[in-house]
Every structure is written in C-alpha cells, then in structure tokens.
Design a protein around this motif. Structure first.
Motif, PDB file in Angstrom:
ATOM      1  N   ARG A   1       5.494  -4.240   0.854  1.00 63.07           N
ATOM      2  CA  ARG A   1       4.684  -4.980   1.817  1.00 63.07           C
ATOM      3  C   ARG A   1       3.490  -4.093   2.175  1.00 63.07           C
ATOM      4  O   ARG A   1       3.669  -2.965   2.642  1.00 63.07           O
ATOM      5  CB  ARG A   1       5.553  -5.276   3.042  1.00 63.07           C
ATOM      6  N   LEU A   2       2.304  -4.599   1.920  1.00 64.17           N
ATOM      7  CA  LEU A   2       1.096  -3.829   2.210  1.00 64.17           C
ATOM      8  C   LEU A   2       0.211  -4.634   3.139  1.00 64.17           C
ATOM      9  O   LEU A   2      -0.405  -5.604   2.708  1.00 64.17           O
ATOM     10  CB  LEU A   2       0.293  -3.579   0.932  1.00 64.17           C
ATOM     11  N   GLY A   3       0.176  -4.284   4.415  1.00 60.48           N
ATOM     12  CA  GLY A   3      -0.604  -5.065   5.363  1.00 60.48           C
ATOM     13  C   GLY A   3      -0.102  -6.506   5.357  1.00 60.48           C
ATOM     14  O   GLY A   3       1.088  -6.760   5.546  1.00 60.48           O
ATOM     15  N   VAL A   4      -1.016  -7.456   5.098  1.00 63.50           N
ATOM     16  CA  VAL A   4      -0.593  -8.860   5.068  1.00 63.50           C
ATOM     17  C   VAL A   4      -0.188  -9.283   3.652  1.00 63.50           C
ATOM     18  O   VAL A   4       0.050 -10.454   3.393  1.00 63.50           O
ATOM     19  CB  VAL A   4      -1.729  -9.792   5.563  1.00 63.50           C
ATOM     20  N   TRP A   5      -0.154  -8.326   2.747  1.00 64.03           N
ATOM     21  CA  TRP A   5       0.108  -8.669   1.346  1.00 64.03           C
ATOM     22  C   TRP A   5       1.511  -8.296   0.906  1.00 64.03           C
ATOM     23  O   TRP A   5       2.064  -7.301   1.364  1.00 64.03           O
ATOM     24  CB  TRP A   5      -0.891  -7.935   0.441  1.00 64.03           C
ATOM     25  N   ASP A   6       2.033  -9.085   0.016  1.00 67.79           N
ATOM     26  CA  ASP A   6       3.272  -8.730  -0.656  1.00 67.79           C
ATOM     27  C   ASP A   6       2.893  -8.370  -2.075  1.00 67.79           C
ATOM     28  O   ASP A   6       2.356  -9.205  -2.816  1.00 67.79           O
ATOM     29  CB  ASP A   6       4.232  -9.932  -0.681  1.00 67.79           C
ATOM     30  N   LEU A   7       3.163  -7.124  -2.407  1.00 68.59           N
ATOM     31  CA  LEU A   7       2.804  -6.661  -3.751  1.00 68.59           C
ATOM     32  C   LEU A   7       4.061  -6.608  -4.601  1.00 68.59           C
ATOM     33  O   LEU A   7       5.051  -5.977  -4.223  1.00 68.59           O
ATOM     34  CB  LEU A   7       2.152  -5.284  -3.671  1.00 68.59           C
ATOM     35  N   TYR A   8       4.013  -7.301  -5.720  1.00 70.84           N
ATOM     36  CA  TYR A   8       5.139  -7.277  -6.656  1.00 70.84           C
ATOM     37  C   TYR A   8       4.661  -6.556  -7.905  1.00 70.84           C
ATOM     38  O   TYR A   8       3.813  -7.063  -8.626  1.00 70.84           O
ATOM     39  CB  TYR A   8       5.583  -8.699  -7.007  1.00 70.84           C
ATOM     40  N   GLU A   9       5.221  -5.344  -8.106  1.00 68.24           N
ATOM     41  CA  GLU A   9       4.760  -4.535  -9.243  1.00 68.24           C
ATOM     42  C   GLU A   9       5.804  -4.491 -10.337  1.00 68.24           C
ATOM     43  O   GLU A   9       6.997  -4.311 -10.047  1.00 68.24           O
ATOM     44  CB  GLU A   9       4.554  -3.084  -8.806  1.00 68.24           C
ATOM     45  N   HIS A  10       5.352  -4.625 -11.526  1.00 66.17           N
ATOM     46  CA  HIS A  10       6.267  -4.468 -12.657  1.00 66.17           C
ATOM     47  C   HIS A  10       6.652  -2.999 -12.741  1.00 66.17           C
ATOM     48  O   HIS A  10       5.778  -2.129 -12.710  1.00 66.17           O
ATOM     49  CB  HIS A  10       5.569  -4.908 -13.949  1.00 66.17           C
TER      50      HIS A  10
END
Ligand SMILES: Nc1ncnc2c1ncn2[C@@H]1O[C@H](COP(=O)(O)OP(=O)(O)OP(=O)(O)O)[C@@H](O)[C@H]1O
Length: 701
Positions: free
Chosen positions: A18-27
């Motif tokens: 979770r980055l700020g208001v973002w959800d980061l999905y990393e391979h």
C-alpha cells in the motif's frame, strides 16, 4: 521484461504494497534474481528469440535509399570509436612505464616520450573526430529510417478492422509504437541500443587485454586492480532500487478519484460552458480544498508516489560503498609503512592503475546493467513486426459483389435472418433474434428508444462487426462471403458519432470518395447537397480551412504579448492544448453541431456523386439530429429523390418528415424488432410505434 502471467490474488507471485492512496501489485522476481548477474544474463539469453526480428530490421534498413552506405559508415565509425580507449590505455601504460624507468635509472628517452605523447594526443583528437562523425551519420540515418517506419506504422494501423482495433491488447501493442509518429521510432532506437552494446563489448574486450598486459608489468598491479574492482561491483549489484518490471497500480480511494475529477472539471476546456453557466467555480474550489485536507499531502498520482517510494530505499548504503573506493589507497598506506620494499614505484602509478581499473569495471558493469534497457528496446523491434501479424476478426470473403454493377444501380436488397449480436467484451445482447427484409431501392427507417439497437443494425450492414448468431444477406448473398473491399465500395454510411478528420475541409469532404478526393467540382457539389456551402464560405480560408490541425503540426505561441491576437494575418489561438478525446467536438472547432453535421453529410454525398461509383446502399444514423427543421426538410427532400436507385436505411428518433415517406418502418424495442410496416399501417396497429408517434405529435399541439 514482460511476464507470462500476472494474478494479483496469487501471493506467491505477486507482492502487494500500500503506497499512499495506491495499491501496488508487483510481480515477484524469481529468487535467483538476487544472485548478482543471473537475472541480466537471463535477459541476454531472452534476446535469442528477438534475433530474427533484429536481422529483419537490419535488412529493411539496408534496403532503404541511401541507408546502406550510411549504415555501414555508422557501424565502421562505432567500432573504430570503441577500439580507441584501448589504444589510449596502451599509451597511458607506456607513459607509466617511462616514468617508472626514469625513476629507476634516472634516465629519460626524450624521443620515445615525444612519440608516445603524440600518439596519446592523436587518440584524444581521433576520439572527438569519431564522435562528431558518428553523431552526424546517425542524424541522417534517423531521418531516413524514421520516415520509413512512420509509413510502416501507419500501414499497421490502417489494415485493422473495428473489433481488432478496439481490442485493448491490440491497443497496447499499437501504443508501444506511438513514438514513431514523433521523430524517433522505438524499434530503431532499440537497434541503435544494440549497436551501442556491441560497441561496449568490443571496448571491454580490447581494454581488458591491454589492462592485463599493463598490470602484469606493475608490482602488485593485480592486487590493486582487485581492490578497486570489488567495491564497485558490490556497490552496483547490491542496491536494487527499482520496483518490479511487471506491476499494477490501482487506486480505490473514492475521495482521491473525486478530487482529481474536480481538478479536471476545473481545468479541461470542454467543461467551461457548464462551469460558467452553473456558477460552479466556488463550489469546485471549496470541495477540492476540503478533499485535499481530508487526504493529506501524500495523496499523489502514482508517478509521484512511485518516485517517493523508490527514493525511500536506503541511500546511506551507497554512501558506505563510496567509502570502499578509498580502500586501495588505505591498503597502499599500510603497505608503505610495513614493507616499503614491496611498494609499487609511485603514487602516480597507483592512481593510473586505479583510474584505469575503475573505468574498466564501470564499463563492464554498464554492459551488465544495459541488459534491462537493451532487452526492452529490442523487444520493441519484435513488437513492431508483430503489429503486421495481428489478425483481423472480421474475415474477408471471396465472392465478388461488384461484378454485376448494373444490378446495384437499383439498390441492394437486405435480409436479416434471426440476427443476434453482442459487442465484443459486452455481456448483454445489443440485438436479439432480429429478422426483416428490405427490397431493392426502398427507403427504410428504423425507430426506437435509446439503446434499442438501431445503430448496431447499421454497423452490421457495413460489416464493422459480424453477428454473434444468425445471418445477413445482401442481394441474396451471405454478407460474410462477400469481398470486404467490394462491400464497402457499394455502401455509403453516415455514423451518428462521425468525426472530422484533421485535414482541410475540402479533403474532409473529398475523402467521401477517395478516388476523387481532389475533384473540386465534385467537392463543391457535395457541399451543396450537404447544405454546407454557406458554412464553408463564411470561414476565412474556405475549403482550405483546417478545423483542427494535427497535434504534431499545431502552431505554438509561447510568451507572446497578451494583447497580441493576430500574427501573419491569422488569429492566434492561444488554447493550443486541446483535449485529444474531444478534438472532434464542434465546440473545439468553432463550428456548431449542426454545421459540423452538414460537413459530415457532404462527405457522405460525395460518395454518391461519382457516376462510376457503385453505391447501392446508403446508411444514415440520425443524419438530422443537429439540423434545424428547414435543413432537415431540405435534406430529406434530396434523399427521397435517390429512391429507386439506392436502398436507404435511416435510424431516427424523429417521426414525421421521414417516417411518413418510408416504404418500411422497423420499430425496435429492447434489441428486438417488434413492429414493421408503413407509417399508416403502424398507426392503424396502435402499438409501440403509434404510441411514440403520438407522444411527439402531442408536443406540437
Ligand atoms: N461499442 C460498444 N460496446 C459495447 N456495447 C455497445 C457498444 N455500442 C453500443 N453498445 C450497446 O448496444 C446497445 C445498442 O446500442 P445502439 O447504439 O445500437 O443503440 P441505438 O438504438 O442506436 O441508441 P441511440 O438511439 O442512443 O443512438 C446499447 O445497449 C449500447 O449500450
């Protein structure tokens, strides 16, 4: 590097942050990636698959006019350029030896020194000369090659049909090459990148042999080389600051989305009328401020958030590694104290060794790092050629339709037999089990509420899509068996969401019949029939007017005096930046919706004017939606005259003017034809058509 699969639910292969208001999905990168070198070696191995495309591109480049000598010269200069550092290093080594011998024997061979110094200087000069020649050569190659690949990409775009073009995967594939419309093509950049890497490899190999030779002659040379190399290698392979190559970043924060929505509403020109008319300014500003307060300063776009995230990675580690760079000198100092007899001859030679080894190590490491960008760049060569292989979904038929042009001169007979249709990627049916027949030369009007499927029928007739179920027959032939080019040459369509091309008005109309696109008389006649003559004549540049210039060719007016509004006798449009999506809207062009519709109608009429044209079917989707009643009346008058020679199908919400004269009315509701007949027959029936007609008729009472 692209990944084969990406499932955000699979925690083993995708990491969620979770980055700020973002959800980061990393391979998640495979474990072996953490062993320095392995991942990039794997990247280089993946290039084998791209190799045939690179060869194809090189062959294509060679075939272009002027490119063979230019390309050969570019390669020659590049290779010569990569040999020079080794030669230069050899001269440095010789200088070092001279100094050492001079210290040992207190004797200097002046002639030899002058020779070596001259050679060293010649290397420097040669280096600058090759650099300039290489840049000049590259500039000319860029121009020739980009011109060629621009045409290649335009061709790759023009050959695609509607469903294929709308496919988001195809869109992504096409977007990768959008840069080619600018100066540089991604694929060509990829090839240049590959040549640069080849150059680096050559440079490393030659430098390596000279360096080994040089170090062997120095006391403890190899030890100092290793001491210099190791910290650099650790520094660059130990810190991994980039996020994974494959990732998805999503924002589900409704407040954040709304905040940006308000920002766009206040900044984008197409909303200005509503904003001013509704006095929405103070409201938007207040709401925007309170959302900003609620979300805090870290609610940022993903790009900004990502930058923040990457810079959070430990910067102190790299400072520590910088200190490692001082190790050789520290070791040198210790050895000087403990065993002065083993020392290399001077601090100067130590410096030369350290600098040569550092630059060599960095070069090796650069090649290792370049694997990432190189494989990305070379991928774009492959994907450029893959564009040509995208298969269209609407398949061509092999029955010629224009063979008997005489039969088309009475129009085309149409039959829909149990046709159902779903738009690609839509769940609901846009048409369900629709059947009807229209005889040659008849005038048919399709009426129905919004979303009932009227436009869809016209799109299927133009074979923009194929029915999901059922069949369509034109003159008794299954539409899917007809040669597409023939079919399209026998039909003229005016779509509801017509667009204005970024060309002159004359060409916009002319392109209704590309074979006569520059036939001035025919263009003027078409404009007359479309009711656009007056509209065009009031424009200062008449038929030569560009309502929108293409983006790349727009005039730029930066920092001119604010009161200045004309230049070169033309009005300066300060709103140079127009929204791309809305660029076709009338409010961007300075013409009204009705005026734009007249231009679009003119283009459709253009198609019917050529005596050699074989148009047998005219399809009009809401052709009078923006016209005033008089213009609408005139238009239908003109169209009715074509009856008997062309089959005409209209979609319309409006009753009266056209439906009363129609040979057949199809009343369609909920994607299914409910009623069909003439105006009088349907009124007598007292069904859905009669109800809709009466609603409209009552409005005029
Ligand atoms: N490109 C598309 N992708 C998915 N669904 C679509 C697409 N175009 C239209 N539809 C859907 O298909 C149905 C029929 O649309 P169509 O445009 O044929 O209706 P229409 O009768 O012409 O409407 P209107 O009177 O508003 O022009 C609608 O439910 C619409 O939402």
């Amino acid at each position: 590097m692209k990944v084969d699969s990406f499932d955000p639910e699979d925690k083993k292969s995708v990491k969620h942050t979770r980055l700020g208001v973002w959800d980061l999905y990393e391979h998640i990168r495979p474990r072996y990636v953490n062993i320095p070198g392995t991942f990039n070696i794997q990247r280089y191995a993946a290039l084998v698959e791209i190799y045939p495309y690179v060869v194809r591109m090189v062959k294509d480049v060679m075939k272009l006019p002027n490119c063979l000598p230019l390309f050969a010269l570019y390669m020659f200069i590049s290779m010569a350029h990569s040999l020079l550092p080794a030669v230069s290093l050899w001269y440095s080594g010789q200088l070092l030896n001279i100094v050492q011998r001079a210290v040992d024997s207190q004797n200097l061979d002046t002639k030899y020194v002058v020779k070596i110094a001259a050679g060293h200087l010649a290397c420097r000069l040669g280096n600058s000369f090759l650099q300039v020649s290489r840049t000049t050569c590259r500039r000319h190659l860029d121009i020739h090659i980009n011109t060629h690949f621009k045409a290649h990409i335009v061709h790759a775009h023009t050959r695609l049909d509607c469903p294929t073009f709308e496919d988001s995967a195809v869109q992504r594939q096409l977007e990768e090459h959008q840069g080619a419309f600018g100066f540089s093509s991604a694929a060509w950049e990829g090839l240049i990148g590959a040549i640069t890497t080849l150059q680096s490899v050559l440079q490393v190999v030659t430098q390596f042999s000279v360096l080994v030779n040089l170090l062997r002659q120095q006391k403890d040379g190899i030890l100092f080389a290793l001491l210099t190399t190791i910290p650099i290698m650790i520094q660059y392979s130990g810190v991994n600051t980039s996020i994974s190559q494959a990732y998805a970043a999503v924002c589900t924060d409704k407040n954040f989305v709304r905040m940006y929505g308000l920002r766009d509403l206040s900044t984008q020109p197409q909303h200005r009328k509503e904003l001013v008319a509704g006095d929405l300014g103070p409201y938007i500003y207040k709401q925007f401020q309170s959302l900003q307060k609620l979300l805090g300063p870290y609610a940022l776009s993903f790009r900004e958030t990502r930058r923040l995230y990457i810079s959070r990675k430990p910067g102190w580690l790299s400072s520590l590694f910088t200190l490692c760079g001082e190790i050789p000198k520290i070791v040198f100092a210790f050895r000087a104290v403990h065993s002065p007899e083993k020392l290399p001859v001077s601090l100067a030679s130590l410096n030369v060794i350290q600098e040569s080894v550092s630059s060599f190590t960095l070069m090796v490491y650069q090649i290792y790092r370049e694997a990432e960008s190189l494989s990305e760049n070379l991928q774009s060569i492959k994907s450029l050629y893959k564009l040509d292989e995208i298969e269209n979904r609407v398949k061509d038929g092999n029955t010629h339709f224009l063979e008997n042009t005489l039969s088309l001169s009475d129009g085309i007979a149409i039959e829909f037999r149990n046709v159902s249709f779903k738009y690609p990627w839509a769940d609901a049916y846009a048409l369900r089990n629709v059947s009807f027949k229209i005889e040659k030369g008849r005038l048919c009007v399709i009426v129905g509420v919004n979303g009932s499927g009227k436009s869809t029928i016209l799109k299927l007739l133009a074979r923009l899509y194929d029915p999901t179920e059922g069949q369509i027959f034109l003159d008794g032939k299954d539409i899917q068996t007809l040669v597409l080019a023939d079919l399209r040459r026998s039909i003229a369509v005016l779509f509801q969401d017509y667009t204005h091309f970024p060309l002159s008005i004359a060409e916009n109309i002319g392109m209704g019949d590309p074979t006569h696109a520059f036939d001035e008389d025919q263009i003027r006649q078409a404009a007359q029939l479309g009711g656009a003559t007056e509209v065009i004549e009031k424009l200062p540049e008449g038929f030569d007017t560009y309502l929108q210039r293409p983006r790349e060719a727009r005039d730029m007016f930066v920092n001119l005096p604010p009161e200045m509004d004309t230049l070169f006798g033309k009005k300066i449009q300060n709103s140079g930046v127009k929204s791309r999506r809305k660029a076709d809207r009338s409010d961007d062009t300075g013409l009204s919706g009705g005026e734009m519709q007249r231009l679009a109608l003119s283009r459709t009429f253009m198609r019917t004017l050529n005596p050699e044209s074989h148009i047998g079917l005219l399809l009009f989707d809401e052709p009078s939606a923006s016209l005033d009643p008089e213009a609408e009346h005139d238009l239908f008058d003109r169209l009715r005259k074509l009856r008997g020679s062309k089959t005409m199908v209209f979609s319309s919400h409006r009753f009266g003017n056209l439906t009363r004269h129609a040979d057949l009315i199809l009343y369609i509701k909920m994607s299914e034809t409910i009623e069909s007949g003439t105006h009088d027959e349907l009124l007598a029936k007292g069904g859905g058509y009669a109800a809709m007609y009466n609603i409209q008729a009552r409005a005029f009472m």
